[in-house]
Design an enzyme around this catalytic site. Sequence first.
Site, PDB file in Angstrom:
ATOM      1  N   HIS A  34       0.843  -1.200   0.000  1.00 54.35           N
ATOM      2  CA  HIS A  34       0.000   0.000   0.000  1.00 54.35           C
ATOM      3  C   HIS A  34       0.879   1.250   0.000  1.00 54.35           C
ATOM      4  O   HIS A  34       1.597   1.522   0.956  1.00 54.35           O
ATOM      5  CB  HIS A  34      -0.937   0.000   1.207  1.00 54.35           C
ATOM      6  CG  HIS A  34      -1.940  -1.107   1.149  1.00 54.35           C
ATOM      7  ND1 HIS A  34      -1.768  -2.298   1.796  1.00 54.35           N
ATOM      8  CD2 HIS A  34      -3.118  -1.200   0.507  1.00 54.35           C
ATOM      9  CE1 HIS A  34      -2.798  -3.093   1.561  1.00 54.35           C
ATOM     10  NE2 HIS A  34      -3.635  -2.444   0.768  1.00 54.35           N
ATOM     11  N   HIS A  41      -4.706  -5.782  -6.237  1.00 55.01           N
ATOM     12  CA  HIS A  41      -4.512  -7.002  -5.466  1.00 55.01           C
ATOM     13  C   HIS A  41      -5.840  -7.499  -4.916  1.00 55.01           C
ATOM     14  O   HIS A  41      -6.854  -6.810  -4.968  1.00 55.01           O
ATOM     15  CB  HIS A  41      -3.478  -6.802  -4.352  1.00 55.01           C
ATOM     16  CG  HIS A  41      -3.845  -5.753  -3.354  1.00 55.01           C
ATOM     17  ND1 HIS A  41      -3.650  -4.403  -3.576  1.00 55.01           N
ATOM     18  CD2 HIS A  41      -4.391  -5.850  -2.128  1.00 55.01           C
ATOM     19  CE1 HIS A  41      -4.066  -3.716  -2.530  1.00 55.01           C
ATOM     20  NE2 HIS A  41      -4.530  -4.567  -1.627  1.00 55.01           N
ATOM     21  N   CYS A  76     -11.981  -5.966   7.072  1.00 50.77           N
ATOM     22  CA  CYS A  76     -11.491  -6.285   5.736  1.00 50.77           C
ATOM     23  C   CYS A  76     -10.183  -7.034   5.885  1.00 50.77           C
ATOM     24  O   CYS A  76      -9.592  -7.063   6.957  1.00 50.77           O
ATOM     25  CB  CYS A  76     -11.212  -5.007   4.942  1.00 50.77           C
ATOM     26  SG  CYS A  76     -12.663  -4.023   4.585  1.00 50.77           S
ATOM     27  N   HIS A  78      -6.912  -9.487   3.485  1.00 50.12           N
ATOM     28  CA  HIS A  78      -6.327 -10.043   2.266  1.00 50.12           C
ATOM     29  C   HIS A  78      -6.162 -11.541   2.445  1.00 50.12           C
ATOM     30  O   HIS A  78      -5.479 -11.967   3.376  1.00 50.12           O
ATOM     31  CB  HIS A  78      -4.960  -9.414   1.997  1.00 50.12           C
ATOM     32  CG  HIS A  78      -4.995  -7.928   1.896  1.00 50.12           C
ATOM     33  ND1 HIS A  78      -4.768  -7.104   2.974  1.00 50.12           N
ATOM     34  CD2 HIS A  78      -5.246  -7.124   0.846  1.00 50.12           C
ATOM     35  CE1 HIS A  78      -4.872  -5.845   2.587  1.00 50.12           C
ATOM     36  NE2 HIS A  78      -5.157  -5.830   1.291  1.00 50.12           N
ATOM     37  N   GLU A  96      -8.678  -9.199  14.198  1.00 48.95           N
ATOM     38  CA  GLU A  96      -9.138  -7.822  14.346  1.00 48.95           C
ATOM     39  C   GLU A  96     -10.182  -7.646  15.437  1.00 48.95           C
ATOM     40  O   GLU A  96     -10.191  -6.642  16.130  1.00 48.95           O
ATOM     41  CB  GLU A  96      -9.687  -7.302  13.015  1.00 48.95           C
ATOM     42  CG  GLU A  96      -8.617  -7.182  11.955  1.00 48.95           C
ATOM     43  CD  GLU A  96      -9.067  -6.444  10.716  1.00 48.95           C
ATOM     44  OE1 GLU A  96     -10.001  -5.610  10.818  1.00 48.95           O
ATOM     45  OE2 GLU A  96      -8.485  -6.697   9.647  1.00 48.95           O
ATOM     46  N   TYR A 113     -12.696  -1.703  -6.296  1.00 57.76           N
ATOM     47  CA  TYR A 113     -12.621  -0.253  -6.094  1.00 57.76           C
ATOM     48  C   TYR A 113     -11.168   0.215  -6.051  1.00 57.76           C
ATOM     49  O   TYR A 113     -10.245  -0.554  -5.819  1.00 57.76           O
ATOM     50  CB  TYR A 113     -13.349   0.167  -4.811  1.00 57.76           C
ATOM     51  CG  TYR A 113     -12.570  -0.123  -3.552  1.00 57.76           C
ATOM     52  CD1 TYR A 113     -11.860   0.883  -2.913  1.00 57.76           C
ATOM     53  CD2 TYR A 113     -12.519  -1.404  -3.013  1.00 57.76           C
ATOM     54  CE1 TYR A 113     -11.121   0.613  -1.771  1.00 57.76           C
ATOM     55  CE2 TYR A 113     -11.800  -1.679  -1.875  1.00 57.76           C
ATOM     56  CZ  TYR A 113     -11.090  -0.662  -1.262  1.00 57.76           C
ATOM     57  OH  TYR A 113     -10.338  -0.926  -0.141  1.00 57.76           O
ATOM     58  N   GLU A 123      -5.773   2.565  -2.170  1.00 58.02           N
ATOM     59  CA  GLU A 123      -6.352   1.215  -2.073  1.00 58.02           C
ATOM     60  C   GLU A 123      -6.768   0.862  -3.496  1.00 58.02           C
ATOM     61  O   GLU A 123      -7.413   1.664  -4.169  1.00 58.02           O
ATOM     62  CB  GLU A 123      -7.578   1.196  -1.152  1.00 58.02           C
ATOM     63  CG  GLU A 123      -7.261   1.348   0.320  1.00 58.02           C
ATOM     64  CD  GLU A 123      -6.746   0.078   0.970  1.00 58.02           C
ATOM     65  OE1 GLU A 123      -6.532  -0.941   0.257  1.00 58.02           O
ATOM     66  OE2 GLU A 123      -6.532   0.091   2.179  1.00 58.02           O
ATOM     67  N   GLU A 125      -8.216  -2.600  -5.146  1.00 53.61           N
ATOM     68  CA  GLU A 125      -8.531  -3.980  -4.797  1.00 53.61           C
ATOM     69  C   GLU A 125      -9.700  -4.569  -5.586  1.00 53.61           C
ATOM     70  O   GLU A 125     -10.686  -3.884  -5.853  1.00 53.61           O
ATOM     71  CB  GLU A 125      -8.874  -4.070  -3.308  1.00 53.61           C
ATOM     72  CG  GLU A 125      -7.742  -3.636  -2.411  1.00 53.61           C
ATOM     73  CD  GLU A 125      -8.075  -3.662  -0.936  1.00 53.61           C
ATOM     74  OE1 GLU A 125      -7.127  -3.740  -0.139  1.00 53.61           O
ATOM     75  OE2 GLU A 125      -9.261  -3.597  -0.571  1.00 53.61           O
ATOM     76  N   TRP A 170     -14.932   2.379   0.604  1.00 55.06           N
ATOM     77  CA  TRP A 170     -15.448   1.062   0.201  1.00 55.06           C
ATOM     78  C   TRP A 170     -16.779   0.789   0.878  1.00 55.06           C
ATOM     79  O   TRP A 170     -17.670   0.232   0.253  1.00 55.06           O
ATOM     80  CB  TRP A 170     -14.427  -0.047   0.442  1.00 55.06           C
ATOM     81  CG  TRP A 170     -13.913  -0.180   1.838  1.00 55.06           C
ATOM     82  CD1 TRP A 170     -14.444  -0.961   2.837  1.00 55.06           C
ATOM     83  CD2 TRP A 170     -12.782   0.465   2.405  1.00 55.06           C
ATOM     84  NE1 TRP A 170     -13.702  -0.830   3.981  1.00 55.06           N
ATOM     85  CE2 TRP A 170     -12.676   0.044   3.744  1.00 55.06           C
ATOM     86  CE3 TRP A 170     -11.838   1.371   1.913  1.00 55.06           C
ATOM     87  CZ2 TRP A 170     -11.666   0.485   4.604  1.00 55.06           C
ATOM     88  CZ3 TRP A 170     -10.837   1.812   2.767  1.00 55.06           C
ATOM     89  CH2 TRP A 170     -10.754   1.379   4.088  1.00 55.06           C
TER      90      TRP A 170
END
Length: 188
Positions: A34, A41, A76, A78, A96, A113, A123, A125, A170
Amino acid sequence: MPEGDRAEGAVEDHVVLLDADGAPCGLAPRATVHSARTPLHLAFSCHVVDAGGRVLLTRRALGKRTWPGVWTNSFCGHPRQGESFPEAIARHARHELGMRVGAPREVLPEFRYRAVDASGVVENEVCPVFVALAQSDPVPNPDEVMDLRWVEPADLAALVDLAPWTLSPWAVAQVPQLGEALTPGSTP
């Protein structure tokens, strides 16, 4: 976070890079991907709902690289190479929010987005969106989440309309597309 997760994350914390068509084309360390030139990604967004149909909103910790202190969807993340979305969602829910979630249901499989935060970090993604049922109470990791609220889906939709600047870009883009996915009768 359990010590074992910390050690695992240090070794395997990467993102799956994608080409313009969304096909995997490589890996990059998450800590470096980032920037002002973030490559496309793979990611995911998850909206957690409780048995009463409320949606969990979280406020991103002030130490987050992008959109610190901003309210957003539940969490969110990955997925790692070879990790399914349900596995990645379970891992991120634990990390989290210190919580367990039920089998996530994919509700916006084609969500994608690109957004730039105030610091210039991008961002970028392909980010399928999921809804999952809370199976325990959240115990947020302060490095990830500084506050949280359970809200009615209609209140979340109203917030997007009235004060979109209070939410992550997002979340603002996702909520109108979710339609009935967040209503009590359609929980996973």
